[in-house]
Design a protein around this motif. Structure first.
Motif, PDB file in Angstrom:
ATOM      1  N   ARG A  38       0.806  -1.217   0.000  1.00 45.67           N
ATOM      2  CA  ARG A  38       0.000   0.000   0.000  1.00 45.67           C
ATOM      3  C   ARG A  38       0.843   1.274   0.000  1.00 45.67           C
ATOM      4  O   ARG A  38       0.415   2.328  -0.473  1.00 45.67           O
ATOM      5  N   THR A  39       2.066   1.197   0.564  1.00 41.72           N
ATOM      6  CA  THR A  39       2.898   2.405   0.664  1.00 41.72           C
ATOM      7  C   THR A  39       4.088   2.369  -0.299  1.00 41.72           C
ATOM      8  O   THR A  39       4.962   3.215  -0.237  1.00 41.72           O
ATOM      9  N   LEU A  93       6.398   8.825  -2.787  1.00 45.48           N
ATOM     10  CA  LEU A  93       5.253   9.198  -1.943  1.00 45.48           C
ATOM     11  C   LEU A  93       5.169  10.720  -1.783  1.00 45.48           C
ATOM     12  O   LEU A  93       4.081  11.302  -1.844  1.00 45.48           O
ATOM     13  N   LYS A  97       2.007  12.947  -2.916  1.00 41.85           N
ATOM     14  CA  LYS A  97       1.205  13.630  -1.894  1.00 41.85           C
ATOM     15  C   LYS A  97       1.537  15.112  -1.780  1.00 41.85           C
ATOM     16  O   LYS A  97       0.727  15.896  -1.289  1.00 41.85           O
ATOM     17  N   GLN A  98       2.779  15.485  -2.131  1.00 43.69           N
ATOM     18  CA  GLN A  98       3.232  16.843  -1.830  1.00 43.69           C
ATOM     19  C   GLN A  98       3.660  17.632  -3.056  1.00 43.69           C
ATOM     20  O   GLN A  98       3.836  18.843  -2.968  1.00 43.69           O
ATOM     21  N   ASN A 160      11.656   6.408   7.629  1.00 48.51           N
ATOM     22  CA  ASN A 160      10.338   6.088   8.144  1.00 48.51           C
ATOM     23  C   ASN A 160      10.270   4.658   8.670  1.00 48.51           C
ATOM     24  O   ASN A 160       9.816   4.395   9.782  1.00 48.51           O
ATOM     25  N   VAL A 163      12.098   4.159  11.945  1.00 44.50           N
ATOM     26  CA  VAL A 163      11.524   4.919  13.066  1.00 44.50           C
ATOM     27  C   VAL A 163      10.255   4.255  13.587  1.00 44.50           C
ATOM     28  O   VAL A 163      10.028   4.202  14.797  1.00 44.50           O
ATOM     29  N   VAL A 164       9.418   3.737  12.682  1.00 37.54           N
ATOM     30  CA  VAL A 164       8.142   3.164  13.147  1.00 37.54           C
ATOM     31  C   VAL A 164       8.289   1.706  13.571  1.00 37.54           C
ATOM     32  O   VAL A 164       7.335   1.114  14.074  1.00 37.54           O
ATOM     33  N   VAL A 182      12.498  13.193   9.467  1.00 38.27           N
ATOM     34  CA  VAL A 182      12.105  12.125   8.537  1.00 38.27           C
ATOM     35  C   VAL A 182      11.539  12.829   7.315  1.00 38.27           C
ATOM     36  O   VAL A 182      10.464  13.443   7.394  1.00 38.27           O
ATOM     37  N   ASN A 183      12.275  12.790   6.211  1.00 32.53           N
ATOM     38  CA  ASN A 183      11.877  13.569   5.037  1.00 32.53           C
ATOM     39  C   ASN A 183      11.326  12.725   3.896  1.00 32.53           C
ATOM     40  O   ASN A 183      10.680  13.245   3.004  1.00 32.53           O
TER      41      ASN A 183
ATOM     42  N   GLU B 153      -4.382   7.123   3.711  1.00 32.35           N
ATOM     43  CA  GLU B 153      -4.104   7.680   2.381  1.00 32.35           C
ATOM     44  C   GLU B 153      -3.261   8.944   2.406  1.00 32.35           C
ATOM     45  O   GLU B 153      -3.171   9.650   1.401  1.00 32.35           O
ATOM     46  N   GLY B 154      -2.648   9.244   3.538  1.00 36.20           N
ATOM     47  CA  GLY B 154      -1.835  10.460   3.591  1.00 36.20           C
ATOM     48  C   GLY B 154      -0.581  10.296   4.432  1.00 36.20           C
ATOM     49  O   GLY B 154      -0.431   9.323   5.181  1.00 36.20           O
ATOM     50  N   LEU B 155       0.308  11.254   4.293  1.00 33.63           N
ATOM     51  CA  LEU B 155       1.513  11.321   5.118  1.00 33.63           C
ATOM     52  C   LEU B 155       1.171  12.050   6.408  1.00 33.63           C
ATOM     53  O   LEU B 155       0.484  13.069   6.387  1.00 33.63           O
ATOM     54  N   ARG B 171       4.051   5.677  16.878  1.00 32.81           N
ATOM     55  CA  ARG B 171       4.389   4.613  15.935  1.00 32.81           C
ATOM     56  C   ARG B 171       3.137   3.923  15.405  1.00 32.81           C
ATOM     57  O   ARG B 171       3.049   3.595  14.226  1.00 32.81           O
ATOM     58  N   LYS B 175       2.164   3.962  11.490  1.00 28.37           N
ATOM     59  CA  LYS B 175       2.014   2.702  10.733  1.00 28.37           C
ATOM     60  C   LYS B 175       0.685   2.646   9.991  1.00 28.37           C
ATOM     61  O   LYS B 175       0.580   1.996   8.959  1.00 28.37           O
ATOM     62  N   ASN B 176      -0.329   3.309  10.515  1.00 25.21           N
ATOM     63  CA  ASN B 176      -1.631   3.322   9.853  1.00 25.21           C
ATOM     64  C   ASN B 176      -1.711   4.332   8.714  1.00 25.21           C
ATOM     65  O   ASN B 176      -2.703   4.373   7.990  1.00 25.21           O
ATOM     66  N   SER B 177      -0.694   5.176   8.593  1.00 25.55           N
ATOM     67  CA  SER B 177      -0.688   6.209   7.541  1.00 25.55           C
ATOM     68  C   SER B 177       0.090   5.707   6.325  1.00 25.55           C
ATOM     69  O   SER B 177       0.601   4.591   6.325  1.00 25.55           O
ATOM     70  N   SER B 178       0.208   6.560   5.316  1.00 28.65           N
ATOM     71  CA  SER B 178       1.080   6.249   4.172  1.00 28.65           C
ATOM     72  C   SER B 178       2.552   6.385   4.533  1.00 28.65           C
ATOM     73  O   SER B 178       3.409   5.828   3.851  1.00 28.65           O
ATOM     74  N   GLY B 179       2.833   7.156   5.563  1.00 23.50           N
ATOM     75  CA  GLY B 179       4.224   7.354   5.940  1.00 23.50           C
ATOM     76  C   GLY B 179       4.347   8.462   6.957  1.00 23.50           C
ATOM     77  O   GLY B 179       3.499   9.357   7.031  1.00 23.50           O
ATOM     78  N   LEU B 180       5.405   8.387   7.756  1.00 22.94           N
ATOM     79  CA  LEU B 180       5.686   9.394   8.782  1.00 22.94           C
ATOM     80  C   LEU B 180       6.617  10.460   8.224  1.00 22.94           C
ATOM     81  O   LEU B 180       7.540  10.153   7.467  1.00 22.94           O
ATOM     82  N   ARG B 181       6.382  11.701   8.615  1.00 25.39           N
ATOM     83  CA  ARG B 181       7.325  12.769   8.318  1.00 25.39           C
ATOM     84  C   ARG B 181       7.586  13.548   9.600  1.00 25.39           C
ATOM     85  O   ARG B 181       6.662  13.762  10.402  1.00 25.39           O
TER      86      ARG B 181
END
Lengths: 257, 257
Positions: A38-39, A93, A97-98, A160, A163-164, A182-183, B153-155, B171, B175-181
């Motif tokens: 999914r990611t 990603l 998204k950005q 990412n 970290v998670v 985290v970029n 569906e989002g960061l 965390r 994990k439930n998102s598209s990614g951490l920033r």
């Protein structure tokens, strides 16, 4: 490697052409597909830019091989001769998204030795590049050799995924730094370590195309870019990596164990 | 609140003047001091920009009060009348280490209600602003009402402090998102949620000046910007906050409990 000046001029012009294609795509609907999860996504633009670069390279350097993220290139089982390693959009990603915080990356290796490396931050219009034994640059500005700052005096970027994860290495290392970032783009994080904006970058699984360009740039500014074990990078497989100055690299390695 | 157009023109011109001062400082040595800890820093430029804004505001609006991060303003114990809430450099660590990824922020409140909010990303030259009941903008582009995207569906941006803590909420949410920033500027992360580049921003302890500008912008694009408990923001204290669309806010709140 021959024709360094010609290669450098060509690559810069291709990167600017590719960047124009990406900027134009900001106004269009993207076609997005899942790769492994999914990611882990790919867009029509990843493929379009990879094909664009593939065609330019094969037209000008027909005898050289290409390893690319989106499988347009050759089946590379060794690094003999000249191999181009390309990532059409690093930080897909972020691109989706950005519409920012992604890079086009190209590395050229000869018999496993990196000679040219390019990380182009399209939206900021910052081209980080290096030519072996001739230094690294951000646009026209030469990047100085990195300082031997300890982890406690710099911002550390960690991927990412690390970290998670439930493992606590990332958190321990982050706590010893000035702060975690985290970029979401291995290329930009490496370029930022090379230009002193980050003290280190850590990622548990980078593919060859995530590494190739940054490794050339890192070497030109005196960074250590190695596997977390201390072994050299292997560009025929994924690697768990640390990019840092010699002192911070050691601190991170110690924390890891 | 009266004189909205005049206030808006003045603030934009002050922000551009302040940005020039900051850009000029990139070539000078910064004076850096610790505030509460090794990672809570302030520079001569934080103070210089706060004084600059303080003098402009008091010259033009002598009867209005000012709450600022660097203590140049008034001792604010209530939000009666008109209060300017300013953060001269949001993301001071990024300013020091990266000379990028920081913002100047101004919010104007009347009897506790936000009327004007400004988050200026100096290096990207992106001014996010909102005027109550008149919409939010990034430079000349009006920001649409945010979509009700789910977290998946989002960061998601989460503050450094929460990510490196031993608690595992961050965390699980990541994990439930598209990614951490993790970007290191509450203002920019809020602006990025407002412009759809992030689906949410979460931080366990934001001061009034971290919140004031973004809260006005968030409201104009239909975001929920509240304490993690669901209570309204209290601008007289620090707050643990979630900024997200209505749907993702609920998902994050559920994950928190």
């Amino acid at each position: 490697m021959d024709q360094i000046d010609r290669r450098h001029s060509l690559i810069k012009s291709w990167l600017h052409e590719a960047a124009d294609l990406l900027r134009e795509s900001f106004n269009q609907e993207l076609e997005i597909k899942e790769k492994t999860s999914r990611t882990d996504l790919v867009t029509n633009m990843d493929r379009e830019i990879e094909v664009f670069l593939y065609e330019k390279i094969t037209a000008h350097f027909p005898d050289e091989r290409i390893l690319g993220e989106e499988s347009v290139g050759h089946d590379i089982q060794d690094l003999d001769g000249i191999v181009w390693i390309i990532d059409p959009i690093d930080g897909t990603l972020n691109f989706i998204k950005q519409r920012a915080n992604f890079a086009i990356m190209i590395g050229i290796y000869e018999d496993g030795v990196g000679h040219l490396g390019y990380i182009y931050d399209v939206v900021r219009d910052e081209l980080y590049f290096a030519i072996r034994h001739n230094g690294a640059y951000c646009n026209d500005r030469r990047l100085p050799t990195v300082e031997e700052l300890p982890l406690s005096e710099g911002l550390v970027a960690i991927s990412n995924r690390l970290v998670v994860s439930d493992a606590d290495e990332a958190r321990r290392i982050a706590k010893n730094s000035s702060g975690l970032r985290v970029n979401g783009s291995a290329g930009l994080e490496t370029a930022w370590v090379a230009s002193g904006k980050l003290v280190a970058y850590i990622a548990p699984s980078l593919a060859p195309w995530d590494i190739a360009a940054g490794l050339v740039i890192a070497e030109e500014v005196g960074l250590v870019y190695r596997q977390v074990t201390g072994e050299k990078i292997n560009l025929l497989q994924n690697n768990a990596v640390i990019v840092a100055n010699r002192y911070a690299f050691q601190e991170i390695q110690n924390e890891w164990q």
